[in-house]
Scaffold this motif. Structure first.
Motif, mmCIF file in Angstrom:
data_model
loop_
_atom_site.group_PDB
_atom_site.id
_atom_site.type_symbol
_atom_site.label_atom_id
_atom_site.label_comp_id
_atom_site.label_asym_id
_atom_site.label_seq_id
_atom_site.Cartn_x
_atom_site.Cartn_y
_atom_site.Cartn_z
ATOM 1 N N VAL A 1 -27.931 42.359 -30.986
ATOM 2 C CA VAL A 1 -27.840 41.159 -31.819
ATOM 3 C C VAL A 1 -26.725 41.368 -32.835
ATOM 4 C CG1 VAL A 1 -29.002 39.668 -33.492
ATOM 5 C CG2 VAL A 1 -30.288 40.616 -31.563
ATOM 6 N N GLU A 2 -25.752 40.480 -32.812
ATOM 7 C CA GLU A 2 -24.660 40.529 -33.785
ATOM 8 C C GLU A 2 -25.134 39.869 -35.081
ATOM 9 O OE1 GLU A 2 -20.213 38.649 -34.629
ATOM 10 O OE2 GLU A 2 -21.240 38.255 -32.731
ATOM 11 N N THR A 3 -24.953 40.557 -36.181
ATOM 12 C CA THR A 3 -25.353 40.005 -37.482
ATOM 13 C C THR A 3 -24.125 39.485 -38.216
ATOM 14 O OG1 THR A 3 -27.164 41.608 -37.604
ATOM 15 C CG2 THR A 3 -26.559 40.473 -39.635
ATOM 16 N N ARG A 4 -24.214 38.266 -38.708
ATOM 17 C CA ARG A 4 -23.128 37.660 -39.468
ATOM 18 C C ARG A 4 -23.647 37.273 -40.848
ATOM 19 N NH1 ARG A 4 -20.498 33.637 -34.770
ATOM 20 N NH2 ARG A 4 -20.220 35.314 -33.199
ATOM 21 N N THR B 1 -21.724 29.128 -31.483
ATOM 22 C CA THR B 1 -22.457 29.650 -30.325
ATOM 23 C C THR B 1 -22.663 28.513 -29.337
ATOM 24 O OG1 THR B 1 -24.625 29.194 -31.297
ATOM 25 C CG2 THR B 1 -23.629 31.343 -31.767
ATOM 26 N N VAL C 1 -30.185 32.582 -30.987
ATOM 27 C CA VAL C 1 -29.524 32.514 -32.292
ATOM 28 C C VAL C 1 -30.605 32.351 -33.361
ATOM 29 C CG1 VAL C 1 -27.869 31.276 -33.741
ATOM 30 C CG2 VAL C 1 -27.490 31.427 -31.260
ATOM 31 N N ARG D 1 -34.405 38.776 -37.347
ATOM 32 C CA ARG D 1 -33.200 39.083 -36.574
ATOM 33 C C ARG D 1 -33.555 39.418 -35.133
ATOM 34 N NH1 ARG D 1 -30.689 43.875 -35.244
ATOM 35 N NH2 ARG D 1 -28.405 43.813 -35.043
ATOM 36 N N GLU E 1 -28.399 38.894 -25.214
ATOM 37 C CA GLU E 1 -27.645 39.193 -26.421
ATOM 38 C C GLU E 1 -27.662 37.978 -27.341
ATOM 39 O OE1 GLU E 1 -23.754 40.512 -25.500
ATOM 40 O OE2 GLU E 1 -24.422 42.250 -24.345
ATOM 41 N N THR F 1 -27.246 36.334 -31.711
ATOM 42 C CA THR F 1 -26.522 36.314 -32.975
ATOM 43 C C THR F 1 -27.488 35.932 -34.085
ATOM 44 O OG1 THR F 1 -24.560 35.524 -31.781
ATOM 45 C CG2 THR F 1 -24.524 35.363 -34.195
ATOM 46 N N CYS F 2 -27.375 36.635 -35.206
ATOM 47 C CA CYS F 2 -28.203 36.348 -36.379
ATOM 48 C C CYS F 2 -27.295 35.998 -37.552
ATOM 49 C CB CYS F 2 -29.100 37.529 -36.732
ATOM 50 S SG CYS F 2 -30.057 37.296 -38.245
ATOM 51 N N TYR F 3 -27.484 34.805 -38.104
ATOM 52 C CA TYR F 3 -26.743 34.377 -39.292
ATOM 53 C C TYR F 3 -27.654 34.575 -40.507
ATOM 54 C CZ TYR F 3 -23.350 32.059 -36.223
ATOM 55 O OH TYR F 3 -22.386 31.787 -35.281
#
Length: 819
Positions: free
Chosen positions: A185-188, A215, A291, A326, A334, A336-338
């Protein structure tokens, strides 16, 4: 064929531990499958050998969803092998072997029959949430297993909890860990922190739009603190969404059909944005979420023991909660976490949320402990003694506990109701009438008229006729909330029966909140003092702002002065009818700083509320004296010069070791026996300022003390001519002033005090002017007198200036003229 899940690898070790030890702790991250796999695996392995498995879930939605998922795995309908029981709804049968329940239901099972007949295992799911009911349930289950049911299997399952303390509490139970499966998980983060004036909803709306644009695949799960924030973000996002994107709110108070819509897979070609509370952090499976947008806030119940009030507060998420959220983005692919905060802010996040037992209202817990008959249960976090004492005081006021703290028959009835003891007490005393049931359900639920003035009667009117309220007022009625309250009221009405007491709305509210009866304070501002001792206020110009008496049924819990969110006007006759037994007559004699005098009043009071206040004409002298003493402590002692000299003499002797009382102001004011006999007729500030302290000090010294003082530190020095000169004890050394000629013939310096301190003598000229200060009179005669004589003879030729003063006769007279 069921889909493999990460928990499958840990099941053999878990089943072995439960078979051998009967207790275990399972650590498994969200998405591992523990909620739906573990009970079925236990059942297949013959654990328990007899009886059904009861699994606790912290939320109704999670309990229902878990049961449906397990039943679907077995190819059965809910209510056969797998069923559930939640408040107001049950789907079970004689064939049910796995029963998913909300946490409070286990407590009722235990209190009804501690041996738990027909139950072979209890699973505490999501124990890391540390709900009050889960903590109590585990403590009771451990007691039962120790004393009654050695065969009872206990399993605590957690996603983020530090398992060590739980395992230790469970007798060093084995800890089984499942690694789980999580996709990257990509963290932004935000590029910079939000400003102090930034509002949550607009900022979250912008971040959701950014997530939609950046996304392209999977659903978006947005975490917000509560329903109100969800609705505002939903309204802001409703316009301008890309085609194929749908919004679905998800919170606990929603109708089940709407919750199902949020949990169901999106239609082909559609992308779902789920706006959820923390209900979506664990347990629930929301399909295709890739997401996560985390607004960084969580809502928790906080209890203030000093005010006796609980309130919901919105706080920053903890690191554990943020990681839980998250992780929802990496369950299927896969993700993404904002995060709606800057990366540098993460160091300021608390590691874990506080357990509910450390922050919540403990009235229900105190009642359960009284019903159980012991409070030394094995809690993972013991309840705070002060908060527990506050809860027991409330239960005593509700007649649930007797004077020795034991549960009463009324308390047992309260424990059997699915309500806070306040509301249960009101419902029973009102006779389970429809108005009482509706009021109880209303006060237990969310406000159906948010934003309306704090008028409880208006809410009850909305329950009776929403259309009329909307037609007659500018306020919008939340229809789903009204329907839910009505349904709960019908269920509560069926829970018991009794004689209709014919109570008004205000009387019923007073029964539920005897500590929140408010008397309006003096002045124009709408402010009240509550019977529990705290203050409350509302905005001016509202329908209730002029009410003399109210019952505040909802407050924000501010410890200084709570804001009233719901209240009802109360007539004093109605108050006396239901709480007359709590009204006390008290006689108050106290010093009024505002009036500057002793006030003796006879009052009728309900706690801190004064219902009637009149003069107390025959107040006893001792009470008057004590009130006057308090006034004297505020304005200070009226020292006269004579009193100061007397106290200074005593202080000198005490410093030198004499056994005399301390006559300092601080000690005089704290030694009541000295002052009280002199204050019985002094009622005003003027009376106190005219008090002669000398008799007070003399009585403090006593006859022997006065004799000792006169001997060691006399008030006057007697000159050779027999004249009494007052001794000043206020300076660095005791001193006198007198004419030089009056000491002719004195060859020994005068002394005072236990240590025979020399007096400080100021020698005066015949004109009364200082000519010398000495603490050694013989030395003065020998060394300095000759110089003084030369000077004084020229100035005062008619006065005697002998060459040898030690041989001369003392005098204060001048020579006759002509001599």
């Amino acid at each position: 064929m069921t889909e493999p899940l990460p928990i499958d690898e840990a099941l053999p070790a878990l089943l072995a531990a439960l078979g051998q030890r009967g207790m275990a702790v399972l650590q498994a991250p969200p998405g591992a499958g523990k909620t739906t796999r573990v009970p079925l695996a236990m059942l297949a392995a013959g654990l328990p050998a007899r009886g059904r498995i009861v699994m606790l879930e912290p939320r109704r939605l999670a309990a229902r969803a878990a049961a449906e998922r397990m039943a679907e795995t077995l190819g059965e309908a809910v209510g056969q092998t797998v069923g559930y029981r939640i408040r107001g709804e049950a789907r079970t049968s004689a064939a049910t072997r796995i029963e998913v329940v909300t946490e409070g239901i286990l407590t009722r099972m235990i209190q009804s029959d501690p041996e738990l007949p027909g139950i072979g295992a209890v699973i505490f799911d999501e124990f890391h949430e540390r709900s009050l009911n889960a903590d109590l349930g585990l403590a009771l289950a451990l007691e039962i297993r120790s004393a009654l049911r050695e065969d009872l299997i206990l399993l605590a399952m957690s996603a983020t909890l530090d398992a060590g303390p739980v395992a230790a509490l469970m007798g060093d139970a084995p800890v089984i860990t499942s690694a789980g499966r999580a996709y990257p998980v990509e963290t932004r983060w935000l590029p910079r922190p939000l400003g102090p004036d930034a509002r949550l909803e607009p900022a979250c709306t912008d971040l959701v739009r950014q997530a939609i644009e950046e996304t392209t695949e999977g659903g978006i799960l947005v975490f917000l603190p509560g329903e109100a924030e969800i609705r505002r973000v939903e309204a802001a996002l409703a316009h301008g969404l890309p085609a194929g994107v749908t919004l679905c709110p998800l919170y606990g108070a929603m109708e089940f059909a709407a919750q199902r819509a949020a949990l169901s897979p999106p239609a082909p070609g559609q992308r779902k944005v789920v706006l959820a509370t923390s209900i979506a952090e664990t347990s629930l499976t929301i399909p295709e979420v890739r997401v996560v947008v985390d607004a960084g806030r969580a809502r928790r119940a906080r209890f203030d023991p000093s005010s006796g009030m609980a309130r919901l507060v919105t706080e920053r998420v903890t690191r554990a909660e943020a990681e839980q959220r998250r992780g929802r983005a990496g369950r299927v692919a896969e993700g993404t976490c904002y995060r709606m905060w800057a990366k540098g802010e993460e160091g300021g996040l608390a590691p874990f949320p506080p357990p509910e037992i450390a922050a919540a209202d403990l009235t229900g817990l105190a009642l359960e402990l009284a019903l159980w008959g012991a409070d030394d249960l094995p809690f993972l976090t013991p309840p705070h003694p002060g908060t527990l004492a506050e809860a027991r005081a409330l239960l005593a006021a509700l007649d649930a506990l007797d004077a020795r703290g034991r549960i009463t028959d009324h308390g047992r009835a309260l424990a059997g109701l699915p309500l806070h003891p306040r509301l249960g007490h009101m419902l029973i005393r009102a006779g389970f009438t429809e108005p009482a049931a509706r009021l109880a359900a209303l006060l237990a639920d969310r406000d159906p008229l948010r934003g309306a003035p704090p008028d409880l009667a208006l809410r009850m009117a909305a329950l009776a006729d929403p259309r009329k309220v909307e037609a007659d007022t500018p306020h919008r009625v939340d229809r789903p909330t009204v329907e839910r309250i009505r349904a709960e009221a019908r269920r509560l009405q069926r829970a018991g029966s009794g004689r209709d007491a014919g109570l008004t709305l205000a009387q019923m509210a007073a029964l539920a909140y005897p500590d929140r009866v408010g008397m309006r304070r003096k002045g124009d501002a709408p402010r009240w003092v509550l019977s529990g001792g705290k203050g409350a206020a509302m905005e001016p110009g509202l329908p209730l702002s002029a009410a003399r008496l109210i019952v505040a049924t909802d407050l924000d819990g501010d410890p200084r002065e709570a804001r009233i969110r719901q209240a009802v006007d109360l007539r004093e006759t109605d108050l006396r009818a239901v709480l007359g037994h709590e009204i006390r007559t008290r006689e108050v004699c106290e010093w009024s700083r505002r009036e500057g005098r002793v006030m003796a009043r006879r009052q009728e009071v309900l706690g801190a509320v004064v219902l009637e206040d009149r003069q107390w004409p025959d107040a006893p002298p001792e009470a008057l004296a004590r009130a006057a003493l308090e006034g004297l402590r505020q304005i200070g002692l009226p020292w006269s010069p004579a009193a100061r000299r007397l106290a200074a003499r005593a202080a000198l002797c005490r410093r030198d070791g004499a056994d005399l009382p301390d006559l300092s102001e601080a000690n005089i004011l704290t030694t009541e026996d000295w002052l009280l006999p002199h204050l019985t007729v002094r009622k005003s500030e003027a009376d106190l300022k005219s008090l002669d302290l000398v008799p007070v000090l003399q009585s403090a010294l006593g006859w022997e003390g006065q004799q000792t003082l006169d001997r060691l530190a006399p008030s006057h020095f007697e000159t050779p001519l027999g004249r009494r000169v007052p001794i000043d004890y206020d300076g660095e050394a005791p001193g006198i002033e007198l004419r030089l000629q009056e000491l002719f013939g004195v060859t020994v310096h005068p002394t005072v005090g236990p240590k025979r301190l020399p007096l400080r003598i100021t020698l005066l000229s015949p004109g009364g002017k200082p000519v010398q200060v000495t603490m050694d009179l013989p030395g003065f005669w020998t060394n300095s007198y000759a110089d003084v004589r030369r000077d004084m003879r020229g100035r005062y030729p008619r006065h005697p200036w002998p060459e040898d003063p030690r041989e001369a006769e003392p005098t204060t007279r001048a020579k006759p003229r002509g001599t």
